[in-house]
Design a protein around this motif. Structure first.
Motif, PDB file in Angstrom:
ATOM      1  N   ILE A   6       0.317   4.957   8.609  1.00 33.43           N
ATOM      2  CA  ILE A   6       0.453   3.857   7.645  1.00 33.43           C
ATOM      3  C   ILE A   6       0.424   2.515   8.366  1.00 33.43           C
ATOM      4  O   ILE A   6      -0.224   1.548   7.938  1.00 33.43           O
ATOM      5  CB  ILE A   6       1.759   4.004   6.830  1.00 33.43           C
ATOM      6  CG1 ILE A   6       1.693   5.268   5.967  1.00 33.43           C
ATOM      7  CG2 ILE A   6       1.980   2.770   5.954  1.00 33.43           C
ATOM      8  CD1 ILE A   6       2.979   5.552   5.209  1.00 33.43           C
ATOM      9  N   TYR A   7       1.145   2.491   9.488  1.00 40.38           N
ATOM     10  CA  TYR A   7       1.196   1.250  10.284  1.00 40.38           C
ATOM     11  C   TYR A   7      -0.192   0.864  10.789  1.00 40.38           C
ATOM     12  O   TYR A   7      -0.609  -0.287  10.722  1.00 40.38           O
ATOM     13  CB  TYR A   7       2.156   1.445  11.458  1.00 40.38           C
ATOM     14  CG  TYR A   7       2.144   0.301  12.443  1.00 40.38           C
ATOM     15  CD1 TYR A   7       2.797  -0.903  12.147  1.00 40.38           C
ATOM     16  CD2 TYR A   7       1.472   0.432  13.653  1.00 40.38           C
ATOM     17  CE1 TYR A   7       2.769  -1.949  13.051  1.00 40.38           C
ATOM     18  CE2 TYR A   7       1.448  -0.612  14.556  1.00 40.38           C
ATOM     19  CZ  TYR A   7       2.105  -1.801  14.250  1.00 40.38           C
ATOM     20  OH  TYR A   7       2.071  -2.837  15.135  1.00 40.38           O
ATOM     21  N   LEU A  11      -2.423  -2.404   9.838  1.00 38.95           N
ATOM     22  CA  LEU A  11      -2.907  -3.243  10.929  1.00 38.95           C
ATOM     23  C   LEU A  11      -4.411  -3.463  10.804  1.00 38.95           C
ATOM     24  O   LEU A  11      -4.918  -4.555  11.069  1.00 38.95           O
ATOM     25  CB  LEU A  11      -2.575  -2.594  12.274  1.00 38.95           C
ATOM     26  CG  LEU A  11      -2.896  -3.420  13.525  1.00 38.95           C
ATOM     27  CD1 LEU A  11      -2.078  -4.711  13.524  1.00 38.95           C
ATOM     28  CD2 LEU A  11      -2.603  -2.620  14.790  1.00 38.95           C
ATOM     29  N   ALA A  12      -5.117  -2.435  10.387  1.00 40.54           N
ATOM     30  CA  ALA A  12      -6.568  -2.546  10.201  1.00 40.54           C
ATOM     31  C   ALA A  12      -6.897  -3.534   9.093  1.00 40.54           C
ATOM     32  O   ALA A  12      -7.850  -4.326   9.183  1.00 40.54           O
ATOM     33  CB  ALA A  12      -7.169  -1.181   9.892  1.00 40.54           C
ATOM     34  N   VAL A  13      -6.100  -3.504   7.998  1.00 40.45           N
ATOM     35  CA  VAL A  13      -6.313  -4.457   6.899  1.00 40.45           C
ATOM     36  C   VAL A  13      -6.112  -5.883   7.389  1.00 40.45           C
ATOM     37  O   VAL A  13      -6.919  -6.782   7.118  1.00 40.45           O
ATOM     38  CB  VAL A  13      -5.365  -4.169   5.721  1.00 40.45           C
ATOM     39  CG1 VAL A  13      -5.472  -5.254   4.665  1.00 40.45           C
ATOM     40  CG2 VAL A  13      -5.703  -2.815   5.113  1.00 40.45           C
ATOM     41  N   ALA A  14      -5.018  -6.096   8.120  1.00 41.21           N
ATOM     42  CA  ALA A  14      -4.731  -7.447   8.619  1.00 41.21           C
ATOM     43  C   ALA A  14      -5.805  -7.925   9.574  1.00 41.21           C
ATOM     44  O   ALA A  14      -6.237  -9.089   9.524  1.00 41.21           O
ATOM     45  CB  ALA A  14      -3.367  -7.455   9.315  1.00 41.21           C
ATOM     46  N   LEU A 250      -8.632  -0.852   3.372  1.00 45.32           N
ATOM     47  CA  LEU A 250      -7.701  -0.529   2.293  1.00 45.32           C
ATOM     48  C   LEU A 250      -7.871   0.917   1.843  1.00 45.32           C
ATOM     49  O   LEU A 250      -6.892   1.626   1.589  1.00 45.32           O
ATOM     50  CB  LEU A 250      -7.932  -1.482   1.121  1.00 45.32           C
ATOM     51  CG  LEU A 250      -6.996  -1.315  -0.085  1.00 45.32           C
ATOM     52  CD1 LEU A 250      -5.546  -1.547   0.335  1.00 45.32           C
ATOM     53  CD2 LEU A 250      -7.382  -2.281  -1.198  1.00 45.32           C
ATOM     54  N   TYR A 251      -9.140   1.343   1.781  1.00 46.90           N
ATOM     55  CA  TYR A 251      -9.407   2.736   1.393  1.00 46.90           C
ATOM     56  C   TYR A 251      -8.799   3.702   2.397  1.00 46.90           C
ATOM     57  O   TYR A 251      -8.165   4.702   2.021  1.00 46.90           O
ATOM     58  CB  TYR A 251     -10.919   2.942   1.287  1.00 46.90           C
ATOM     59  CG  TYR A 251     -11.329   4.392   1.137  1.00 46.90           C
ATOM     60  CD1 TYR A 251     -11.184   5.062  -0.090  1.00 46.90           C
ATOM     61  CD2 TYR A 251     -11.839   5.088   2.227  1.00 46.90           C
ATOM     62  CE1 TYR A 251     -11.557   6.374  -0.209  1.00 46.90           C
ATOM     63  CE2 TYR A 251     -12.205   6.425   2.101  1.00 46.90           C
ATOM     64  CZ  TYR A 251     -12.070   7.074   0.882  1.00 46.90           C
ATOM     65  OH  TYR A 251     -12.444   8.371   0.772  1.00 46.90           O
ATOM     66  N   LEU A 252      -8.980   3.425   3.683  1.00 48.79           N
ATOM     67  CA  LEU A 252      -8.445   4.296   4.721  1.00 48.79           C
ATOM     68  C   LEU A 252      -6.918   4.323   4.675  1.00 48.79           C
ATOM     69  O   LEU A 252      -6.293   5.379   4.897  1.00 48.79           O
ATOM     70  CB  LEU A 252      -8.932   3.858   6.097  1.00 48.79           C
ATOM     71  CG  LEU A 252     -10.436   3.998   6.345  1.00 48.79           C
ATOM     72  CD1 LEU A 252     -10.805   3.393   7.705  1.00 48.79           C
ATOM     73  CD2 LEU A 252     -10.860   5.459   6.280  1.00 48.79           C
ATOM     74  N   THR A 253      -6.327   3.182   4.369  1.00 49.12           N
ATOM     75  CA  THR A 253      -4.852   3.120   4.273  1.00 49.12           C
ATOM     76  C   THR A 253      -4.329   3.974   3.130  1.00 49.12           C
ATOM     77  O   THR A 253      -3.371   4.718   3.282  1.00 49.12           O
ATOM     78  CB  THR A 253      -4.408   1.665   4.085  1.00 49.12           C
ATOM     79  OG1 THR A 253      -4.875   0.888   5.195  1.00 49.12           O
ATOM     80  CG2 THR A 253      -2.901   1.565   4.038  1.00 49.12           C
ATOM     81  N   LEU A 254      -5.002   3.845   1.966  1.00 48.13           N
ATOM     82  CA  LEU A 254      -4.569   4.632   0.807  1.00 48.13           C
ATOM     83  C   LEU A 254      -4.743   6.136   1.060  1.00 48.13           C
ATOM     84  O   LEU A 254      -3.903   6.939   0.668  1.00 48.13           O
ATOM     85  CB  LEU A 254      -5.379   4.203  -0.415  1.00 48.13           C
ATOM     86  CG  LEU A 254      -5.077   2.797  -0.960  1.00 48.13           C
ATOM     87  CD1 LEU A 254      -6.011   2.452  -2.108  1.00 48.13           C
ATOM     88  CD2 LEU A 254      -3.611   2.723  -1.416  1.00 48.13           C
ATOM     89  N   THR A 256      -4.530   7.563   3.924  1.00 49.97           N
ATOM     90  CA  THR A 256      -3.466   7.958   4.854  1.00 49.97           C
ATOM     91  C   THR A 256      -2.161   8.181   4.097  1.00 49.97           C
ATOM     92  O   THR A 256      -1.429   9.144   4.339  1.00 49.97           O
ATOM     93  CB  THR A 256      -3.290   6.886   5.937  1.00 49.97           C
ATOM     94  OG1 THR A 256      -4.512   6.718   6.624  1.00 49.97           O
ATOM     95  CG2 THR A 256      -2.208   7.287   6.916  1.00 49.97           C
ATOM     96  N   VAL A 257      -1.831   7.251   3.171  1.00 50.68           N
ATOM     97  CA  VAL A 257      -0.581   7.359   2.394  1.00 50.68           C
ATOM     98  C   VAL A 257      -0.596   8.606   1.525  1.00 50.68           C
ATOM     99  O   VAL A 257       0.382   9.343   1.433  1.00 50.68           O
ATOM    100  CB  VAL A 257      -0.381   6.091   1.542  1.00 50.68           C
ATOM    101  CG1 VAL A 257       0.818   6.273   0.605  1.00 50.68           C
ATOM    102  CG2 VAL A 257      -0.176   4.892   2.430  1.00 50.68           C
ATOM    103  N   ILE A 258      -1.749   8.845   0.856  1.00 46.97           N
ATOM    104  CA  ILE A 258      -1.841  10.009  -0.031  1.00 46.97           C
ATOM    105  C   ILE A 258      -1.720  11.305   0.747  1.00 46.97           C
ATOM    106  O   ILE A 258      -1.031  12.262   0.331  1.00 46.97           O
ATOM    107  CB  ILE A 258      -3.178   9.971  -0.808  1.00 46.97           C
ATOM    108  CG1 ILE A 258      -3.163   8.795  -1.771  1.00 46.97           C
ATOM    109  CG2 ILE A 258      -3.406  11.278  -1.561  1.00 46.97           C
ATOM    110  CD1 ILE A 258      -4.490   8.555  -2.469  1.00 46.97           C
ATOM    111  N   ASN A 259      -2.399  11.342   1.879  1.00 55.84           N
ATOM    112  CA  ASN A 259      -2.350  12.583   2.676  1.00 55.84           C
ATOM    113  C   ASN A 259      -0.984  12.804   3.328  1.00 55.84           C
ATOM    114  O   ASN A 259      -0.620  13.925   3.666  1.00 55.84           O
ATOM    115  CB  ASN A 259      -3.433  12.567   3.758  1.00 55.84           C
ATOM    116  CG  ASN A 259      -4.821  12.594   3.149  1.00 55.84           C
ATOM    117  OD1 ASN A 259      -4.998  13.111   2.045  1.00 55.84           O
ATOM    118  ND2 ASN A 259      -5.805  12.053   3.869  1.00 55.84           N
TER     119      ASN A 259
END
Length: 259
Positions: A6-7, A11-14, A250-254, A256-259
């Motif tokens: 998640i972190y 970080l990738a989004v920022a 954002l897609y990759l973050t979501l 990660t959270v879902i998985n």
């Protein structure tokens, strides 16, 4: 491990928000760069504003001789003597400089203006009139005041100048401004000099340009702004690489959270 993912996603989004944007130093005008490491002012100081433009072949001059005697005035303005409406036919007062830097003036004949600016050209015409006139008023000014804007200007093409010299920022504004993909730090100024055309590179983001010899442009100058590499990818002004990278992160973050 999950928190780490998640972190990393956040970080990738920022990071994408920063890397997807054009750095501020690339487009903010008149920056104070004296604090930058190893910066040296690349511009020579401005010594004078007027009389720096030298006449060139194909320039048009507006010349009129006025004396207390209207008949004598008509004699030295023969092209205009056939019309009673001076304003409507003012184009008859224009004289084109030929390839040999001569103008053919009524009765006087050829007057050579090689190596002359406007002030020196007027003095040459006055000298040519001395044997014929004692009391007269001479109007002598440049009639073809234009510059050319090419490259990343919103309004490219030949632009008409209201004065014989305008500031470079007035010229940029008159050409519609520079697009977001224009390299404002590497504007090229091509100037016609007596010895031939000379090219200068100007940084519009450097405030030292104000007090430099390139702060003013002159008739027949050409301004060219090169495009940034981002334009090669076909990305328009309203769409940025930052949008793509932000959505992907954002897609990759979501995920990660879902998985």
């Amino acid at each position: 491990m999950k928190n780490l993912k998640i972190y990393l996603g956040c970080l990738a989004v920022a990071a994408s928000l920063f890397t997807g944007c054009i750095p501020q130093k690339e487009y903010v005008l008149l920056q104070d760069k004296s604090t930058e490491k190893k910066y040296e002012n690349p511009y020579n100081p401005l010594d004078n504003i007027t009389d720096k433009y030298f006449l060139q072949p194909n320039d048009y001059l507006f010349i009129n001789v006025s004396t207390p005697d209207p008949k004598i005035s008509e004699f030295f303005n023969q092209n205009a003597s056939n019309s009673g409406n001076m304003q409507r036919n003012q184009n008859f007062f224009y004289y084109q400089i030929d390839d040999s830097m001569n103008i053919d003036f009524p009765y006087v004949g050829l007057i050579n203006l090689d190596g002359c600016n406007v002030k020196m050209g007027k003095a040459k015409v006055q000298d040519a009139l001395k044997p014929f006139l004692k009391e007269y008023n001479l109007t002598f000014r440049l009639a073809s005041n234009t510059f050319t804007a090419l490259g990343e200007f919103r309004n490219q093409g030949v632009q008409t100048m209201q004065r014989e010299q305008i500031t470079i920022f007035e010229a940029v504004a008159q050409a519609g401004g520079i697009t977001p993909f224009g390299k404002q730090r590497k504007l090229q100024l091509v100037r016609q000099m007596p010895e031939g055309p000379v090219t200068y590179e100007i940084d519009l983001t450097d405030k030292n340009i104000i007090n430099s010899e390139y702060y003013y442009i002159y008739p027949n100058d050409m301004l060219y702004v090169r495009p940034m590499k981002a334009k090669q990818f076909g990305i328009g002004e309203s769409f940025s690489i930052g949008i793509i990278t932000t959505l992907l992160a954002l897609y990759l973050t979501l995920q990660t959270v879902i998985n």
